[in-house]
Design an enzyme around this catalytic site. Structure first.
Site, short mmCIF file in Angstrom:
data_model
loop_
_atom_site.label_atom_id
_atom_site.label_comp_id
_atom_site.label_asym_id
_atom_site.label_seq_id
_atom_site.Cartn_x
_atom_site.Cartn_y
_atom_site.Cartn_z
N GLU A 92 0.82 -1.20 0.00
CA GLU A 92 0.00 0.00 0.00
C GLU A 92 0.87 1.26 0.00
O GLU A 92 1.93 1.29 0.60
CB GLU A 92 -0.89 0.02 1.24
CG GLU A 92 -1.78 -1.19 1.35
CD GLU A 92 -2.42 -1.30 2.73
OE1 GLU A 92 -2.40 -0.30 3.48
OE2 GLU A 92 -2.93 -2.38 3.06
N CYS A 105 3.39 8.22 1.54
CA CYS A 105 3.82 7.24 2.54
C CYS A 105 4.06 5.91 1.83
O CYS A 105 3.12 5.30 1.31
CB CYS A 105 2.75 7.10 3.62
SG CYS A 105 3.14 5.90 4.90
N CYS A 112 5.30 -7.92 7.36
CA CYS A 112 6.33 -7.52 8.33
C CYS A 112 6.51 -8.65 9.33
O CYS A 112 5.55 -9.31 9.72
CB CYS A 112 5.91 -6.23 9.04
SG CYS A 112 7.15 -5.59 10.19
N CYS A 116 4.28 -6.26 15.92
CA CYS A 116 3.76 -5.26 16.86
C CYS A 116 2.26 -5.48 17.07
O CYS A 116 1.52 -5.70 16.11
CB CYS A 116 4.04 -3.85 16.36
SG CYS A 116 5.80 -3.46 16.24
N CYS A 119 -0.40 -3.37 14.96
CA CYS A 119 -0.16 -3.17 13.53
C CYS A 119 -0.82 -4.26 12.69
O CYS A 119 -0.54 -5.45 12.87
CB CYS A 119 1.34 -3.15 13.26
SG CYS A 119 1.76 -2.91 11.52
N CYS A 330 -2.25 1.14 7.93
CA CYS A 330 -1.37 0.28 7.14
C CYS A 330 -1.79 -1.19 7.26
O CYS A 330 -1.94 -1.72 8.35
CB CYS A 330 0.08 0.43 7.62
SG CYS A 330 0.79 2.00 7.19
#
Length: 341
Positions: A92, A105, A112, A116, A119, A330
């Protein structure tokens, strides 16, 4: 044989390609001009190259631009673009207009591995690294690319976990032969991988943003598993050892969660651990994502938290929430796209 993309190559890499193809060395600078400064999308459009040079390049290389497969526009003007990757996945890119600024951005990874708690990208797991070309493509291949004023590496992924390609992409963005942007227009955000931090500070002039989210070790460890390997104390120690000068900036990102990290005790500890570091804190409203117990703090408490930090002498801003009607957090849009496959 699968052809390699020219887009995303540095000038040194283009010079090596020209040597391999027995082309004059100056051809590399011409190719860079076509890749990063002009509105073309094919090798055949590189009109100041000889016909032979274009034929040789076409045999082994692609220009390398990739169009977004989807775009959503918010009522506030924010746009979110969905780009396919070489892994058959999606990343994205958000374009955020604000008066005379247009900030893009960008993502640096597919998914990932950092896990976290807050997230959505982390919930996808790690699915692959983006190349420098795929990173820069997120800027070059949106309609607003010539109007972009600022770039933030705050999209999907952890930039310091893909540092070679991230540094290469910032080189393309800031070099005279590339996009020729000032590094002061670019901010790279990290959760604090110390070896990557040290290298980034030495090899880049771009601004640094560190995801902090709580000043307490045990609390941060629950939110961000990276705290186990690279404690915040070690991150701050490296930052203290670095002279940022007058222009280069370090900031700390702080998502404010209700009843978790929004107390006066957090204000006092933030002031203590950041003492002596010239910085700013960006407070971020948390908007719920699926399968997490976290909740955003209320507006009154958010303002009180900001005022508390400012009374301690810390420059503090509250980041405006943008694009909430278009899966702006995100990972939400790409997760939705993956589920549709």
């Amino acid at each position: 044989m699968q052809k390699e993309a020219l887009f995303g190559k540095t000038l040194d890499e283009l010079q090596r390609i020209c040597v391999e193809l027995a082309l004059p060395k100056f051809t590399a600078k011409q190719i860079a001009d076509w890749l990063y400064k002009k509105k073309v999308s094919s090798i055949d459009e590189m009109s100041n190259l000889s016909k032979k040079a274009r034929e040789l390049l076409n045999e082994k290389y692609l220009f390398g631009l990739t169009d977004p497969t989807k775009v959503q526009e918010s009522v506030d003007g924010t746009k979110k673009y969905l780009f396919p990757t070489a892994h058959g996945k999606y990343v994205e890119t958000a374009m955020i207009p604000d008066k005379d600024r247009k900030t893009v951005c960008v993502s640096s990874q597919v998914g990932c591995k950092m896990g976290c708690l807050f997230c959505m990208t982390g919930k996808q797991g790690f699915q692959g690294q983006l190349t420098a070309g795929e990173i820069v493509n997120q800027i070059r291949n949106i309609p607003e690319w010539e109007e972009v004023t600022n770039i933030v590496y705050m999209g999907m992924g952890e930039p310091f976990d893909n540092l070679d390609e991230v540094l290469k992409s910032t080189q393309i963005l800031t070099s005279e032969w590339g996009f020729a942007m000032s590094p002061r227009r670019i901010t790279v955000s990290s959760i604090g991988i110390v070896p990557g931090l040290v290298r980034f500070l030495n090899e880049s002039e771009c601004h640094l943003a560190i995801s902090l989210h709580t000043p307490f070790h045990e609390e941060r460890q629950k939110l961000m598993p990276v705290e186990i390997a690279y404690p915040l104390d070690d991150v701050l120690s490296e930052i203290r050892n670095w002279d940022f000068g007058r222009q280069r900036r370090v900031s700390f990102e702080y998502i404010v969660f209700h009843g978790l990290n929004d107390t006066p005790a957090h204000v006092r500890e933030m002031a203590r651990i950041l003492d002596g570091i010239k910085c700013r804190i960006n407070l971020i409203r948390f908007h719920p994502i699926p399968n997490t117990p976290l909740k955003g703090t209320d507006e009154t408490r958010l303002q009180e938290f900001k005022e508390g930090l400012e009374k301690k002498g810390i420059t503090t801003t509250i980041r405006a929430s943008r694009g909430q009607d278009i899966y702006a957090a995100c990972g939400l849009l790409s997760t939705k796209a993956l589920g549709a496959n």
